[in-house]
Design an enzyme around this catalytic site. Structure first.
Site, PDB file in Angstrom:
ATOM      1  N   ILE A  86      14.168 -20.694 -20.850  1.00 47.71           N
ATOM      2  CA  ILE A  86      13.108 -19.759 -20.488  1.00 47.71           C
ATOM      3  C   ILE A  86      13.639 -18.755 -19.465  1.00 47.71           C
ATOM      4  O   ILE A  86      14.585 -19.046 -18.723  1.00 47.71           O
ATOM      5  CB  ILE A  86      11.876 -20.513 -19.927  1.00 47.71           C
ATOM      6  CG1 ILE A  86      10.634 -19.630 -19.922  1.00 47.71           C
ATOM      7  CG2 ILE A  86      12.159 -21.077 -18.534  1.00 47.71           C
ATOM      8  CD1 ILE A  86       9.339 -20.389 -19.667  1.00 47.71           C
ATOM      9  N   CYS A  87      13.044 -17.569 -19.451  1.00 47.06           N
ATOM     10  CA  CYS A  87      13.308 -16.566 -18.423  1.00 47.06           C
ATOM     11  C   CYS A  87      11.965 -15.898 -18.114  1.00 47.06           C
ATOM     12  O   CYS A  87      10.924 -16.510 -18.295  1.00 47.06           O
ATOM     13  CB  CYS A  87      14.367 -15.561 -18.876  1.00 47.06           C
ATOM     14  SG  CYS A  87      13.855 -14.497 -20.252  1.00 47.06           S
ATOM     15  N   ARG A  88      11.975 -14.668 -17.681  1.00 47.19           N
ATOM     16  CA  ARG A  88      10.719 -13.989 -17.362  1.00 47.19           C
ATOM     17  C   ARG A  88      10.013 -13.534 -18.637  1.00 47.19           C
ATOM     18  O   ARG A  88       8.823 -13.739 -18.804  1.00 47.19           O
ATOM     19  CB  ARG A  88      10.964 -12.793 -16.439  1.00 47.19           C
ATOM     20  CG  ARG A  88       9.698 -12.050 -16.028  1.00 47.19           C
ATOM     21  CD  ARG A  88       9.980 -10.885 -15.105  1.00 47.19           C
ATOM     22  NE  ARG A  88      10.982  -9.964 -15.614  1.00 47.19           N
ATOM     23  CZ  ARG A  88      10.730  -8.981 -16.481  1.00 47.19           C
ATOM     24  NH1 ARG A  88       9.531  -8.781 -16.945  1.00 47.19           N
ATOM     25  NH2 ARG A  88      11.710  -8.193 -16.882  1.00 47.19           N
ATOM     26  N   GLY A  90      11.813 -13.446 -22.064  1.00 44.69           N
ATOM     27  CA  GLY A  90      12.417 -13.908 -23.313  1.00 44.69           C
ATOM     28  C   GLY A  90      13.723 -13.214 -23.650  1.00 44.69           C
ATOM     29  O   GLY A  90      14.441 -13.651 -24.541  1.00 44.69           O
ATOM     30  N   MET A 115       8.129 -16.722 -18.892  1.00 41.66           N
ATOM     31  CA  MET A 115       7.158 -17.046 -17.858  1.00 41.66           C
ATOM     32  C   MET A 115       5.980 -16.066 -17.847  1.00 41.66           C
ATOM     33  O   MET A 115       4.903 -16.424 -17.389  1.00 41.66           O
ATOM     34  CB  MET A 115       7.842 -17.075 -16.472  1.00 41.66           C
ATOM     35  CG  MET A 115       8.800 -18.237 -16.280  1.00 41.66           C
ATOM     36  SD  MET A 115       8.015 -19.866 -16.387  1.00 41.66           S
ATOM     37  CE  MET A 115       7.018 -19.882 -14.907  1.00 41.66           C
TER      38      MET A 115
END
Length: 118
Positions: A86-88, A90, A115
């Site tokens: 996961i990141c902010r 995608g 996120m």
């Protein structure tokens, strides 16, 4: 010479598009599809955001390995187990999937929307 400018522009556009396309063999799941997996101890959850972003809020099960460090720290991960990234938004997590795919990881899941959608 005018045609050369169009060739360069076209190649640049193709490069940008190729960076945004999903990686072959990588699952793309929404946060709602990932949430039931959080109880599975065999799944490795990785958050590739910066330490500052991670500190600002994260999902408990996700370990922070920033994307720029992932290539050198991938030895902390088991290749025979699923890795959920996961990141902010995608985008960085998709980049992380590309990095791990090149290193021989086969069971990768990108959290689509990151996120922002969690």
């Amino acid at each position: 010479m005018e045609y050369l400018k169009y060739i360069v522009i076209g190649l640049f556009i193709l490069f940008i598009i190729s960076r945004m396309l999903p990686v072959k063999g990588v699952n793309n799941l929404t946060p709602n599809e990932v949430k039931p997996k959080l109880k599975d101890k065999k799944i490795q959850f990785i958050d590739v955001r910066t330490p500052g972003e991670y500190k600002g809020g994260h999902v408990k099960q996700f370990k922070n390995i920033p994307v720029h460090l992932l290539k050198n720290q991938s030895n902390q991960l088991k290749k025979d187990q699923e890795v959920v990234i996961i990141c902010r938004s995608g985008n960085r997590s998709m980049k992380a999937c590309r990095i791990l795919k090149k290193q021989g990881f086969d069971n990768l899941t990108n959290v689509r929307g990151g996120m922002n959608m969690w």
